[in-house]
Write a protein that holds these residues in place. Sequence first.
Motif, PDB file in Angstrom:
ATOM      1  N   VAL A   1      56.435  63.011  28.776  1.00  0.00           N
ATOM      2  CA  VAL A   1      57.337  62.604  29.762  1.00  0.00           C
ATOM      3  C   VAL A   1      57.317  63.489  31.076  1.00  0.00           C
ATOM      4  CG1 VAL A   1      59.633  64.760  29.109  1.00  0.00           C
ATOM      5  CG2 VAL A   1      58.983  63.118  27.164  1.00  0.00           C
ATOM      6  N   ALA A   2      56.248  64.518  30.806  1.00  0.00           N
ATOM      7  CA  ALA A   2      55.536  65.176  32.074  1.00  0.00           C
ATOM      8  C   ALA A   2      55.345  64.141  32.855  1.00  0.00           C
ATOM      9  CB  ALA A   2      54.801  66.212  31.896  1.00  0.00           C
ATOM     10  N   VAL A   3      54.635  62.923  33.150  1.00  0.00           N
ATOM     11  CA  VAL A   3      54.263  61.669  33.852  1.00  0.00           C
ATOM     12  C   VAL A   3      55.533  60.972  34.294  1.00  0.00           C
ATOM     13  CG1 VAL A   3      53.160  59.941  33.743  1.00  0.00           C
ATOM     14  CG2 VAL A   3      51.967  61.828  32.740  1.00  0.00           C
ATOM     15  N   LEU A   4      56.302  60.781  33.344  1.00  0.00           N
ATOM     16  CA  LEU A   4      57.875  60.440  33.716  1.00  0.00           C
ATOM     17  C   LEU A   4      58.289  61.126  34.883  1.00  0.00           C
ATOM     18  CD1 LEU A   4      59.333  58.166  30.471  1.00  0.00           C
ATOM     19  CD2 LEU A   4      59.154  58.034  32.991  1.00  0.00           C
ATOM     20  N   ALA A   5      58.465  62.647  34.721  1.00  0.00           N
ATOM     21  CA  ALA A   5      59.384  63.240  35.460  1.00  0.00           C
ATOM     22  C   ALA A   5      58.694  63.588  36.797  1.00  0.00           C
ATOM     23  CB  ALA A   5      59.305  64.494  34.416  1.00  0.00           C
ATOM     24  N   VAL A   6      57.257  63.633  37.062  1.00  0.00           N
ATOM     25  CA  VAL A   6      56.751  63.712  38.347  1.00  0.00           C
ATOM     26  C   VAL A   6      57.148  62.156  39.144  1.00  0.00           C
ATOM     27  CG1 VAL A   6      54.329  63.480  39.226  1.00  0.00           C
ATOM     28  CG2 VAL A   6      54.780  64.621  37.753  1.00  0.00           C
ATOM     29  N   VAL A   7      56.654  61.033  38.309  1.00  0.00           N
ATOM     30  CA  VAL A   7      56.571  60.304  39.062  1.00  0.00           C
ATOM     31  C   VAL A   7      58.192  60.031  39.255  1.00  0.00           C
ATOM     32  CG1 VAL A   7      57.381  57.370  38.623  1.00  0.00           C
ATOM     33  CG2 VAL A   7      54.946  58.590  37.521  1.00  0.00           C
ATOM     34  N   VAL A   8      59.743  59.961  38.437  1.00  0.00           N
ATOM     35  CA  VAL A   8      60.982  60.292  39.079  1.00  0.00           C
ATOM     36  C   VAL A   8      61.083  60.928  40.132  1.00  0.00           C
ATOM     37  CG1 VAL A   8      63.003  60.522  38.018  1.00  0.00           C
ATOM     38  CG2 VAL A   8      61.638  58.908  36.550  1.00  0.00           C
ATOM     39  N   ALA A   9      60.747  62.348  39.766  1.00  0.00           N
ATOM     40  CA  ALA A   9      60.752  62.879  40.939  1.00  0.00           C
ATOM     41  C   ALA A   9      60.394  62.588  42.207  1.00  0.00           C
ATOM     42  CB  ALA A   9      60.265  64.959  40.715  1.00  0.00           C
ATOM     43  N   VAL A  10      59.347  62.547  42.529  1.00  0.00           N
ATOM     44  CA  VAL A  10      58.298  61.638  43.884  1.00  0.00           C
ATOM     45  C   VAL A  10      59.282  60.644  43.912  1.00  0.00           C
ATOM     46  CG1 VAL A  10      56.366  60.412  44.615  1.00  0.00           C
ATOM     47  CG2 VAL A  10      56.009  62.530  43.569  1.00  0.00           C
ATOM     48  N   GLY A  11      59.529  59.586  43.134  1.00  0.00           N
ATOM     49  CA  GLY A  11      60.491  58.143  43.275  1.00  0.00           C
ATOM     50  C   GLY A  11      61.931  58.793  43.971  1.00  0.00           C
ATOM     51  N   ALA A  12      62.531  59.713  43.520  1.00  0.00           N
ATOM     52  CA  ALA A  12      64.121  59.733  44.065  1.00  0.00           C
ATOM     53  C   ALA A  12      63.519  60.654  45.807  1.00  0.00           C
ATOM     54  CB  ALA A  12      64.547  60.717  43.165  1.00  0.00           C
ATOM     55  N   VAL A  13      62.366  61.875  44.970  1.00  0.00           N
ATOM     56  CA  VAL A  13      62.821  62.373  47.137  1.00  0.00           C
ATOM     57  C   VAL A  13      62.268  61.491  47.740  1.00  0.00           C
ATOM     58  CG1 VAL A  13      60.797  64.376  48.101  1.00  0.00           C
ATOM     59  CG2 VAL A  13      62.215  64.169  46.038  1.00  0.00           C
TER      60      VAL A  13
END
Length: 187
Positions: A141-153
């Motif tokens: 979940v943490a890795v997913l959060a980082v990937v989604v956050a970076v992708g969104a930004v």
Amino acid sequence: MESTIAGLPAHILLVHGVVVLVPLTALGLVLVAVWPAARVRLVWPTVVLAAVTLALVPVTTEAGEWLEHRLPRTPLIRAHTELGDGLLPWAAGLAVVAVVVAVRHVVAVRAARRVPATAGGGAPEVPAGTAPGGTVATVVVAVLAVVVAVGAVVTTVRIGDSGARAAWTGQVAEQPLGGSQGETDRG
């Protein structure tokens, strides 16, 4: 539907909300996904931010489409609108992962309440591994959060850059124009 606010195209005003909320939501999501102390305090504000962001993105996109039909067709505008359509999946990803983190947090807190109170008599701490799926799921979940956050930004920055280029390319003079305020006479 008319898409103006106080006579200005709504898109140019709404886009400021997206530019602020996407990175703020992304930061909150990463914090609550990787830092348990932040999760306790920020999980619900992050879920709310993610929901507001998810709602604002299509409203802003719709206002942008309204504006697009009232501007000359240029390659820069076409590139901007194509990129703009790519933000909604990232905003949805932020919202989904925020809800997953919140649900796992609620389950962990409930599990911790079943554990006897600490010696200090305070609320029980959430023991490691009490969230559904344990440590492996927490890391995923943490890795997913980082990937989604970076992708969104990154997507937001790319869209904003293309929008600025579409709006301003060819509009600014290389040299200061005469008669502007603040210009001093150096002669």
